[in-house]
Design a protein around this motif. Sequence first.
Motif, mmCIF file in Angstrom:
data_model
loop_
_atom_site.group_PDB
_atom_site.id
_atom_site.type_symbol
_atom_site.label_atom_id
_atom_site.label_comp_id
_atom_site.label_asym_id
_atom_site.label_seq_id
_atom_site.Cartn_x
_atom_site.Cartn_y
_atom_site.Cartn_z
ATOM 1 N N GLU A 219 -12.441 3.354 -2.899
ATOM 2 C CA GLU A 219 -12.851 4.487 -2.068
ATOM 3 C C GLU A 219 -12.183 5.802 -2.497
ATOM 4 O OE1 GLU A 219 -11.895 1.481 -0.776
ATOM 5 O OE2 GLU A 219 -13.966 0.892 -0.383
ATOM 6 N N ASN A 220 -11.093 5.711 -3.267
ATOM 7 C CA ASN A 220 -10.373 6.935 -3.645
ATOM 8 C C ASN A 220 -11.161 7.830 -4.603
ATOM 9 O OD1 ASN A 220 -7.126 5.326 -3.452
ATOM 10 N ND2 ASN A 220 -8.038 6.718 -1.980
ATOM 11 N N TRP A 221 -12.249 7.307 -5.179
ATOM 12 C CA TRP A 221 -13.116 8.164 -6.019
ATOM 13 C C TRP A 221 -13.742 9.270 -5.183
ATOM 14 C CZ3 TRP A 221 -12.645 7.584 -11.092
ATOM 15 C CH2 TRP A 221 -12.329 6.330 -11.617
ATOM 16 N N ARG A 222 -13.741 9.095 -3.847
ATOM 17 C CA ARG A 222 -14.328 10.115 -2.973
ATOM 18 C C ARG A 222 -13.460 11.361 -2.853
ATOM 19 N NH1 ARG A 222 -15.226 5.718 1.811
ATOM 20 N NH2 ARG A 222 -16.973 4.590 0.891
ATOM 21 N N ARG A 223 -12.264 11.327 -3.378
ATOM 22 C CA ARG A 223 -11.358 12.482 -3.255
ATOM 23 C C ARG A 223 -11.813 13.634 -4.153
ATOM 24 N NH1 ARG A 223 -5.253 10.456 -2.096
ATOM 25 N NH2 ARG A 223 -5.847 8.995 -0.452
ATOM 26 N N PRO A 224 -11.262 14.841 -3.892
ATOM 27 C CA PRO A 224 -11.647 15.972 -4.741
ATOM 28 C C PRO A 224 -11.438 15.644 -6.216
ATOM 29 C CG PRO A 224 -10.257 16.713 -2.918
ATOM 30 C CD PRO A 224 -10.280 15.210 -2.866
ATOM 31 N N GLU B 200 -10.385 17.237 -8.710
ATOM 32 C CA GLU B 200 -9.105 17.606 -9.352
ATOM 33 C C GLU B 200 -8.038 16.553 -9.061
ATOM 34 O OE1 GLU B 200 -11.589 19.798 -7.682
ATOM 35 O OE2 GLU B 200 -9.839 20.355 -6.476
ATOM 36 N N GLU B 201 -8.056 16.037 -7.837
ATOM 37 C CA GLU B 201 -7.035 15.046 -7.494
ATOM 38 C C GLU B 201 -7.277 13.733 -8.249
ATOM 39 O OE1 GLU B 201 -6.079 14.609 -3.329
ATOM 40 O OE2 GLU B 201 -4.949 12.757 -3.679
ATOM 41 N N VAL B 202 -8.564 13.341 -8.331
ATOM 42 C CA VAL B 202 -8.897 12.111 -9.065
ATOM 43 C C VAL B 202 -8.468 12.262 -10.530
ATOM 44 C CG1 VAL B 202 -10.786 10.655 -9.897
ATOM 45 C CG2 VAL B 202 -10.773 11.431 -7.513
ATOM 46 N N ILE C 268 0.880 -1.176 0.000
ATOM 47 C CA ILE C 268 0.000 0.000 0.000
ATOM 48 C C ILE C 268 0.913 1.220 0.000
ATOM 49 C CG2 ILE C 268 -1.747 1.339 1.215
ATOM 50 C CD1 ILE C 268 -3.003 -1.139 2.238
ATOM 51 N N MET C 269 0.917 1.900 -1.113
ATOM 52 C CA MET C 269 1.805 3.049 -1.299
ATOM 53 C C MET C 269 1.099 4.284 -0.742
ATOM 54 S SD MET C 269 2.876 2.245 -5.257
ATOM 55 C CE MET C 269 1.255 2.500 -5.994
ATOM 56 N N ASP C 270 1.333 4.565 0.517
ATOM 57 C CA ASP C 270 0.586 5.663 1.151
ATOM 58 C C ASP C 270 1.524 6.771 1.617
ATOM 59 O OD1 ASP C 270 -1.688 6.957 2.004
ATOM 60 O OD2 ASP C 270 -1.779 5.913 3.925
ATOM 61 N N GLY C 271 0.993 7.989 1.634
ATOM 62 C CA GLY C 271 1.755 9.120 2.183
ATOM 63 C C GLY C 271 2.202 10.147 1.146
ATOM 64 N N ASN C 272 1.728 10.023 -0.089
ATOM 65 C CA ASN C 272 2.105 10.993 -1.129
ATOM 66 C C ASN C 272 1.662 12.405 -0.772
ATOM 67 O OD1 ASN C 272 3.004 8.804 -2.547
ATOM 68 N ND2 ASN C 272 1.345 8.820 -4.067
ATOM 69 N N PRO D 124 1.553 21.218 -3.696
ATOM 70 C CA PRO D 124 0.223 20.611 -3.841
ATOM 71 C C PRO D 124 0.306 19.092 -3.712
ATOM 72 C CG PRO D 124 1.028 21.402 -5.965
ATOM 73 C CD PRO D 124 2.008 21.874 -4.932
ATOM 74 N N ARG D 125 -0.760 18.446 -3.231
ATOM 75 C CA ARG D 125 -0.753 16.993 -3.026
ATOM 76 C C ARG D 125 -0.290 16.227 -4.271
ATOM 77 N NH1 ARG D 125 -3.472 14.453 0.821
ATOM 78 N NH2 ARG D 125 -3.990 12.793 -0.637
ATOM 79 N N VAL D 126 -0.694 16.753 -5.417
ATOM 80 C CA VAL D 126 -0.400 16.003 -6.649
ATOM 81 C C VAL D 126 1.105 15.899 -6.913
ATOM 82 C CG1 VAL D 126 -2.642 16.465 -7.694
ATOM 83 C CG2 VAL D 126 -0.734 18.049 -8.120
ATOM 84 N N PHE E 195 -6.172 14.198 -11.745
ATOM 85 C CA PHE E 195 -4.715 14.168 -11.861
ATOM 86 C C PHE E 195 -4.203 12.733 -11.813
ATOM 87 C CE2 PHE E 195 -0.393 14.089 -10.355
ATOM 88 C CZ PHE E 195 0.219 15.076 -11.095
ATOM 89 N N LEU E 196 -4.758 11.954 -10.884
ATOM 90 C CA LEU E 196 -4.310 10.556 -10.745
ATOM 91 C C LEU E 196 -4.605 9.756 -12.006
ATOM 92 C CD1 LEU E 196 -5.272 9.943 -7.022
ATOM 93 C CD2 LEU E 196 -2.960 9.817 -7.974
ATOM 94 N N MET E 197 -5.774 9.990 -12.604
ATOM 95 C CA MET E 197 -6.113 9.294 -13.853
ATOM 96 C C MET E 197 -5.133 9.690 -14.953
ATOM 97 S SD MET E 197 -8.509 7.268 -13.259
ATOM 98 C CE MET E 197 -8.786 7.041 -11.521
HETATM 99 C C1 IPE Z 1 -1.343 7.362 -1.503
HETATM 100 O O1 IPE Z 1 -1.011 8.579 -0.953
HETATM 101 C C2 IPE Z 1 -1.729 7.471 -2.958
HETATM 102 C C3 IPE Z 1 -3.156 7.224 -3.236
HETATM 103 C C4 IPE Z 1 -4.043 6.838 -2.377
HETATM 104 C C5 IPE Z 1 -3.576 7.425 -4.607
HETATM 105 P P1 IPE Z 1 -2.122 9.535 -0.351
HETATM 106 O O2 IPE Z 1 -2.603 10.436 -1.436
HETATM 107 O O3 IPE Z 1 -3.160 8.760 0.356
HETATM 108 O O4 IPE Z 1 -1.253 10.390 0.685
HETATM 109 P P2 IPE Z 1 -1.693 10.819 2.140
HETATM 110 O O5 IPE Z 1 -2.107 9.589 2.882
HETATM 111 O O6 IPE Z 1 -2.803 11.803 1.992
HETATM 112 O O7 IPE Z 1 -0.450 11.448 2.689
#
Ligand code: IPE
Length: 249
Positions: A71-76, A78-80, A22-26, A36-38, A82-84
């Motif tokens: 569940e990540n579709w629930r994000r703003p 713009e972020e979704v 699980i690649m978390d913490g970006n 910015p988060r992206v 960007f990820l796509m």
């Molecule tokens: C993980 O990093 C990547 C995805 C879920 C796409 P996050 O975007 O969840 O980063 P944090 O947890 O908010 O720091």
Amino acid sequence: MFASSTQDVPEVLPVPRHIAIIMDGNGRWAKKRFLPRVAGHKRGLDAVRNTVRACSDLGVGYLTLFAFSTENWRRPQEEVSFLMGLFMTALEREVERLHRNDIRLRVIGSRERFSAEIVERIERAEAKTAENSGLLLTIAADYGGRWDVMQAANRLLAQGATSLDEASLAANLSMAYAPEPDLFIRTGGEQRISNFLLWQLAYSELFFTDLLWPDFNAEALQQALTSFQSRERRFGRTSEQLPETQRRG
Ligand code: IPE
Ligand code: IPE
Ligand code: MG
């Protein structure tokens, strides 16, 4: 230092056959730098590249990376988006490198919500690398462990099954082609599964690190491996029942 495959020296230094991450913490990585988060997602892709290379060099058979959850579709929005976009670019730009390195790519998850272009690129990338025999890299995108169990059950019901058993359910999961993960790693400090491979993680060794995903590297992977190699995997049995070579401590 490490055995190049589990066949070489399995007793002394077992290399996990399958690692799931699980690649978390970006987002937090970016926030710490007032970006910015992206920007964190972008740097996360560098960590993916390094981790794939490290696993391939170590002789790991299967690497599974959680890139986007149901569940990540629930994000703003713009972020979704960007990820796509990042996913699209990665599918286009990284596949040649994977192919050169004999890596096979598979993508698991529902494809229903992806654009036609993404689906097409996934199919092209999978087809191009299908005959490779090195590391099998699986990207879990629009993936959820519950979705997976449900789609497997529904597939069996559609085939006319009137009762389900573990073996037939497991055979219909989206990663039926791989052994269950030996080692699960989650970066970013949270200690939860977040609907990743629920069924398959039943007996995986869990490793959590506070490192944020963009900071994950070969050294961090080595730490996880060292921890994995010190564990005694009993699968319900007692230590005494295990072959001498599998006992620890
Ligand atoms: C993980 O990093 C990547 C995805 C879920 C796409 P996050 O975007 O969840 O980063 P944090 O947890 O908010 O720091
Ligand atoms: C899990 O990370 C999903 C991926 C890494 C793709 P999240 O950041 O979405 O998990 P939660 O929401 O903190 O549990
Ligand atoms: Mg997160």
